[in-house]
Design a protein around this motif. Structure first.
Motif, mmCIF file in Angstrom:
data_model
loop_
_atom_site.group_PDB
_atom_site.id
_atom_site.type_symbol
_atom_site.label_atom_id
_atom_site.label_comp_id
_atom_site.label_asym_id
_atom_site.label_seq_id
_atom_site.Cartn_x
_atom_site.Cartn_y
_atom_site.Cartn_z
ATOM 1 N N VAL A 15 34.347 0.963 -33.311
ATOM 2 C CA VAL A 15 34.713 2.095 -34.204
ATOM 3 C C VAL A 15 34.128 3.261 -33.775
ATOM 4 O O VAL A 15 34.780 4.463 -33.539
ATOM 5 C CB VAL A 15 34.928 1.941 -35.765
ATOM 6 N N ALA A 16 32.609 3.083 -33.834
ATOM 7 C CA ALA A 16 31.764 4.190 -33.530
ATOM 8 C C ALA A 16 32.050 4.742 -31.979
ATOM 9 O O ALA A 16 32.038 6.006 -31.954
ATOM 10 C CB ALA A 16 30.449 3.612 -33.611
ATOM 11 N N GLU A 17 32.452 3.755 -30.942
ATOM 12 C CA GLU A 17 32.563 4.400 -29.673
ATOM 13 C C GLU A 17 33.830 5.129 -29.658
ATOM 14 O O GLU A 17 33.956 6.105 -29.146
ATOM 15 C CB GLU A 17 32.518 3.173 -28.637
ATOM 16 N N GLN A 18 34.918 4.652 -29.994
ATOM 17 C CA GLN A 18 36.272 5.582 -30.328
ATOM 18 C C GLN A 18 35.848 6.698 -31.066
ATOM 19 O O GLN A 18 36.421 7.787 -30.550
ATOM 20 C CB GLN A 18 37.383 4.565 -31.025
ATOM 21 N N ALA A 19 35.368 6.586 -32.227
ATOM 22 C CA ALA A 19 35.074 7.901 -33.035
ATOM 23 C C ALA A 19 34.109 9.134 -31.943
ATOM 24 O O ALA A 19 34.672 10.286 -32.459
ATOM 25 C CB ALA A 19 34.333 7.599 -34.274
ATOM 26 N N ARG A 20 33.304 8.581 -31.476
ATOM 27 C CA ARG A 20 32.668 9.539 -30.584
ATOM 28 C C ARG A 20 33.671 10.063 -29.682
ATOM 29 O O ARG A 20 33.530 11.146 -29.311
ATOM 30 C CB ARG A 20 31.330 8.642 -30.042
ATOM 31 N N LEU A 21 34.148 9.362 -28.954
ATOM 32 C CA LEU A 21 34.995 9.691 -27.541
ATOM 33 C C LEU A 21 36.225 10.630 -28.343
ATOM 34 O O LEU A 21 36.399 11.804 -27.555
ATOM 35 C CB LEU A 21 35.558 8.473 -27.027
ATOM 36 N N GLY A 30 40.955 8.744 -26.780
ATOM 37 C CA GLY A 30 40.814 7.946 -27.993
ATOM 38 C C GLY A 30 41.634 8.110 -28.933
ATOM 39 O O GLY A 30 41.316 7.822 -30.162
ATOM 40 N N THR A 31 42.670 8.560 -28.828
ATOM 41 C CA THR A 31 43.821 8.734 -29.909
ATOM 42 C C THR A 31 44.771 7.818 -30.042
ATOM 43 O O THR A 31 45.579 8.226 -31.134
ATOM 44 C CB THR A 31 44.453 10.210 -29.568
ATOM 45 N N THR A 32 44.504 6.637 -29.705
ATOM 46 C CA THR A 32 45.510 5.610 -29.929
ATOM 47 C C THR A 32 44.471 4.209 -30.019
ATOM 48 O O THR A 32 43.469 4.057 -29.509
ATOM 49 C CB THR A 32 46.498 5.216 -28.966
ATOM 50 N N ILE A 33 45.108 3.210 -30.862
ATOM 51 C CA ILE A 33 44.452 2.059 -31.261
ATOM 52 C C ILE A 33 45.629 0.912 -30.962
ATOM 53 O O ILE A 33 46.573 0.790 -31.350
ATOM 54 C CB ILE A 33 43.828 1.817 -32.305
ATOM 55 N N GLN A 34 45.509 0.133 -29.603
ATOM 56 C CA GLN A 34 46.696 -0.796 -29.378
ATOM 57 C C GLN A 34 47.961 -0.069 -29.040
ATOM 58 O O GLN A 34 48.929 -0.449 -29.806
ATOM 59 C CB GLN A 34 46.358 -2.045 -30.174
ATOM 60 N N GLY A 35 48.030 1.173 -28.782
ATOM 61 C CA GLY A 35 49.208 1.740 -28.545
ATOM 62 C C GLY A 35 49.746 2.514 -29.795
ATOM 63 O O GLY A 35 50.892 3.290 -29.731
ATOM 64 N N ALA A 36 48.836 2.501 -30.957
ATOM 65 C CA ALA A 36 49.298 3.218 -32.165
ATOM 66 C C ALA A 36 48.586 4.526 -32.361
ATOM 67 O O ALA A 36 47.375 4.442 -31.934
ATOM 68 C CB ALA A 36 49.444 2.277 -33.477
ATOM 69 N N PRO A 37 48.963 5.554 -33.109
ATOM 70 C CA PRO A 37 48.441 6.699 -33.092
ATOM 71 C C PRO A 37 47.245 6.573 -33.950
ATOM 72 O O PRO A 37 47.267 5.634 -35.032
ATOM 73 C CB PRO A 37 49.292 7.905 -33.509
ATOM 74 N N CYS A 38 46.156 7.371 -33.907
ATOM 75 C CA CYS A 38 45.154 6.971 -34.862
ATOM 76 C C CYS A 38 44.333 8.384 -34.984
ATOM 77 O O CYS A 38 44.395 9.581 -34.417
ATOM 78 C CB CYS A 38 43.919 6.189 -34.332
#
Length: 146
Positions: A15-21, A30-38
């Motif tokens: 989560v920290a890595e994706q939030a920073r990216l 870093g705007t998706t998680i497993q194909g879903a928008p975040c």
């Protein structure tokens, strides 16, 4: 909620890595998680008063954003949700846009209406609900300014 103070990023590694990216790219990576928008959710900690940040999958309902307090199907609510109940004013980054919003837990009727859409966005939500006796809350995030 606009503040120059430092935001504490989730201690969970991915989560920290994706939030920073997501933040460092201005919302272009870093705007998706497993194909879903975040989105990035910045909220205030109820005990410390500090701003905290997490990454969450979202669905839409009109102009509003919907997030699911699934906690992977655990029997307790995620900490971000517990904090939102005490302090519903939040800040979001959705893609390249950053703005302030207000969080509100949906009623049972509203949740029933939007749940199929949220399961379409991220199918594991249905599995998470089956895994726990806890009624998983759905939160509406409505833009307030910005």
């Amino acid at each position: 909620m606009t503040s120059p103070e430092e935001t504490v990023i989730s201690p969970t590694g991915w989560v920290a890595e994706q939030a920073r990216l997501y933040e460092e790219s201005g919302g272009t990576k870093g705007t998706t998680i497993q194909g879903a928008p975040c989105l990035l959710l910045d909220y205030r900690g109820r005990r410390t008063g500090r701003l905290r940040r997490t990454v969450l999958i979202y669905g839409r309902d009109g102009d509003d954003y919907l997030i699911v307090a699934s906690n992977g199907g655990a029997d307790e609510h995620p900490l971000w949700y517990v904090n939102l109940r005490d302090e519903p004013d939040v800040r979001l980054r959705v893609g390249t846009e950053r703005f302030e919003a207000r969080a509100e837990t949906l009623s049972a009727e509203d949740k029933e209406r939007v749940w199929p859409h949220l399961v379409d966005v991220f199918g594991r939500y249905a599995d998470y609900q089956r895994k726990t006796e806890r009624d998983i809350p759905v939160v509406r995030l409505s833009r307030t300014k910005g």
